[in-house]
Design a protein around this motif. Structure first.
Motif, PDB file in Angstrom:
ATOM      1  N   ASP A 159      13.973  54.810  54.467  1.00  0.00           N
ATOM      2  CA  ASP A 159      14.986  55.551  53.717  1.00  0.00           C
ATOM      3  C   ASP A 159      15.137  55.041  52.289  1.00  0.00           C
ATOM      4  O   ASP A 159      16.143  55.305  51.636  1.00  0.00           O
ATOM      5  N   LYS A 160      14.162  54.286  51.778  1.00  0.00           N
ATOM      6  CA  LYS A 160      14.284  53.710  50.439  1.00  0.00           C
ATOM      7  C   LYS A 160      13.047  54.022  49.603  1.00  0.00           C
ATOM      8  O   LYS A 160      11.922  53.944  50.094  1.00  0.00           O
ATOM      9  N   ASP A 161      13.267  54.370  48.338  1.00  0.00           N
ATOM     10  CA  ASP A 161      12.184  54.560  47.379  1.00  0.00           C
ATOM     11  C   ASP A 161      12.170  53.388  46.412  1.00  0.00           C
ATOM     12  O   ASP A 161      13.209  53.029  45.847  1.00  0.00           O
ATOM     13  N   ILE A 162      11.001  52.780  46.221  1.00  0.00           N
ATOM     14  CA  ILE A 162      10.855  51.642  45.323  1.00  0.00           C
ATOM     15  C   ILE A 162       9.876  52.008  44.214  1.00  0.00           C
ATOM     16  O   ILE A 162       8.746  52.441  44.489  1.00  0.00           O
ATOM     17  N   MET A 163      10.292  51.849  42.961  1.00  0.00           N
ATOM     18  CA  MET A 163       9.441  52.129  41.814  1.00  0.00           C
ATOM     19  C   MET A 163       9.016  50.799  41.195  1.00  0.00           C
ATOM     20  O   MET A 163       9.853  49.998  40.791  1.00  0.00           O
ATOM     21  N   THR A 164       7.696  50.555  41.159  1.00  0.00           N
ATOM     22  CA  THR A 164       7.149  49.314  40.623  1.00  0.00           C
ATOM     23  C   THR A 164       6.407  49.601  39.327  1.00  0.00           C
ATOM     24  O   THR A 164       5.720  50.627  39.202  1.00  0.00           O
ATOM     25  N   ALA A 165       6.534  48.681  38.388  1.00  0.00           N
ATOM     26  CA  ALA A 165       5.918  48.865  37.080  1.00  0.00           C
ATOM     27  C   ALA A 165       4.395  48.891  37.180  1.00  0.00           C
ATOM     28  O   ALA A 165       3.792  48.271  38.054  1.00  0.00           O
ATOM     29  N   LEU A 166       3.781  49.611  36.258  1.00  0.00           N
ATOM     30  CA  LEU A 166       2.347  49.519  36.046  1.00  0.00           C
ATOM     31  C   LEU A 166       2.080  48.294  35.178  1.00  0.00           C
ATOM     32  O   LEU A 166       3.013  47.669  34.666  1.00  0.00           O
ATOM     33  N   HIS A 167       0.814  47.956  35.014  1.00  0.00           N
ATOM     34  CA  HIS A 167       0.479  46.695  34.338  1.00  0.00           C
ATOM     35  C   HIS A 167      -0.727  46.895  33.433  1.00  0.00           C
ATOM     36  O   HIS A 167      -1.719  47.513  33.834  1.00  0.00           O
ATOM     37  N   PHE A 168      -0.633  46.403  32.199  1.00  0.00           N
ATOM     38  CA  PHE A 168      -1.786  46.400  31.309  1.00  0.00           C
ATOM     39  C   PHE A 168      -2.639  45.192  31.660  1.00  0.00           C
ATOM     40  O   PHE A 168      -2.168  44.061  31.619  1.00  0.00           O
ATOM     41  N   ASN A 169      -3.888  45.450  31.992  1.00  0.00           N
ATOM     42  CA  ASN A 169      -4.741  44.397  32.517  1.00  0.00           C
ATOM     43  C   ASN A 169      -6.081  44.385  31.793  1.00  0.00           C
ATOM     44  O   ASN A 169      -6.601  45.437  31.422  1.00  0.00           O
ATOM     45  N   LYS A 170      -6.652  43.187  31.604  1.00  0.00           N
ATOM     46  CA  LYS A 170      -8.016  43.111  31.102  1.00  0.00           C
ATOM     47  C   LYS A 170      -8.963  43.573  32.196  1.00  0.00           C
ATOM     48  O   LYS A 170      -8.757  43.283  33.364  1.00  0.00           O
ATOM     49  N   THR A 171     -10.024  44.273  31.809  1.00  0.00           N
ATOM     50  CA  THR A 171     -11.013  44.673  32.795  1.00  0.00           C
ATOM     51  C   THR A 171     -12.013  43.553  32.982  1.00  0.00           C
ATOM     52  O   THR A 171     -12.041  42.579  32.241  1.00  0.00           O
ATOM     53  N   ARG A 172     -12.852  43.718  33.978  1.00  0.00           N
ATOM     54  CA  ARG A 172     -13.874  42.718  34.260  1.00  0.00           C
ATOM     55  C   ARG A 172     -15.120  42.933  33.409  1.00  0.00           C
ATOM     56  O   ARG A 172     -16.080  42.199  33.497  1.00  0.00           O
TER      57      ARG A 172
END
Length: 253
Positions: A85-98
């Motif tokens: 019964d809960k919605d959780i919004m998580t941040a996106l992340h700027f990441n270096k690629t491999r």
């Protein structure tokens, strides 16, 4: 901030909700200046209701939509997870690629797209109690890896109030997508990408040599030629001296 008609999109830091600095290119494209290691949300605003928002990051559909019934100042979107019964919004992340070599200019820029539709006809479908939006990794992208890109590995999150929907038993009310109103694109890239796109001036050390700095980022391969052969190959005067010495020795014999 990119505004098209009644709709606005910008990228904001997850903790402060402050928008990243933006630059406008000569062709009118808007670029948010970002760096790796930062959590962010897609912030949207609308002056009207009765629309649906669909989100794309680097060409990947996040897998959920937002039904906008009424105008609202700001909505913050990232990775959506529904647990019972809960919605959780998580941040996106700027990441270096491999990717560490053969970096080409088209891999310096990512983009966030908001597609806006009229809200269509109402229908009912079975309620989904558990859901996780699309996963973004440093390897998942359209058109090749980028120097910097978005991933769903952010650490900042908040509980999202679930909108009340009409129910018929285990069925919930939803709305189809109507006619598409517009697509809003907001690019993002690091300072190097801004320099390459001639939005920011290069530092003195790179002035006049930006393309080489970008495209020339590749690992130097270890030579398989023996060291003495390699020296001869790049030093013709050494070869000439060696040849003269050999001739003199033959004459002495």
């Amino acid at each position: 901030m990119v505004k098209v008609g009644d709709f606005t999109v910008e990228l904001v830091a997850a903790d402060t909700k402050v928008a990243f600095k933006e630059h406008t290119a000569p062709d009118g494209q808007v670029y948010a200046e970002v760096e790796p290691g930062v959590d962010y949300f897609i912030s949207t605003r609308t002056d009207v209701g009765g629309v649906k928002f669909v989100y794309y990051v680097d060409g990947v559909n996040l897998g959920y939509t937002t039904d906008v019934r009424h105008p609202k100042k700001a909505r913050y979107c990232g990775k959506l997870e529904r647990r019972d019964d809960k919605d959780i919004m998580t941040a996106l992340h700027f990441n270096k690629t491999r990717e560490t070599q053969d970096v080409t200019p088209d891999r310096l820029t990512g983009k966030v797209e908001l597609k806006v539709y009229q809200r269509g006809a109402e229908y009912y479908s079975e309620a989904v109690d558990n859901f996780v939006s699309a996963s973004l990794t440093a390897d998942s992208t359209v058109g090749g890896k980028k120097c910097i890109k978005s991933t769903t590995s952010g650490s900042y999150s908040f509980d999202k109030l679930r909108s009340s929907k009409k129910r018929k038993g285990n069925m919930v009310s939803k709305y189809k997508r109507g006619e598409r109103i517009c697509t809003i694109t907001l690019n993002y890239c690091s300072a190097l990408g801004l320099i390459y796109h001639k939005i920011l001036p290069p530092p003195p050390a790179l002035e006049g040599n930006v393309t080489s700095a970008v495209i020339g980022r590749r690992k130097r391969k270890r030579s398989t030629i023996p060291s003495h052969v390699a020296v001869a190959a790049v030093s013709p005067e050494v070869n000439s001296h060696a040849a003269k010495t050999a001739n003199n020795k033959r004459k002495e014999v």
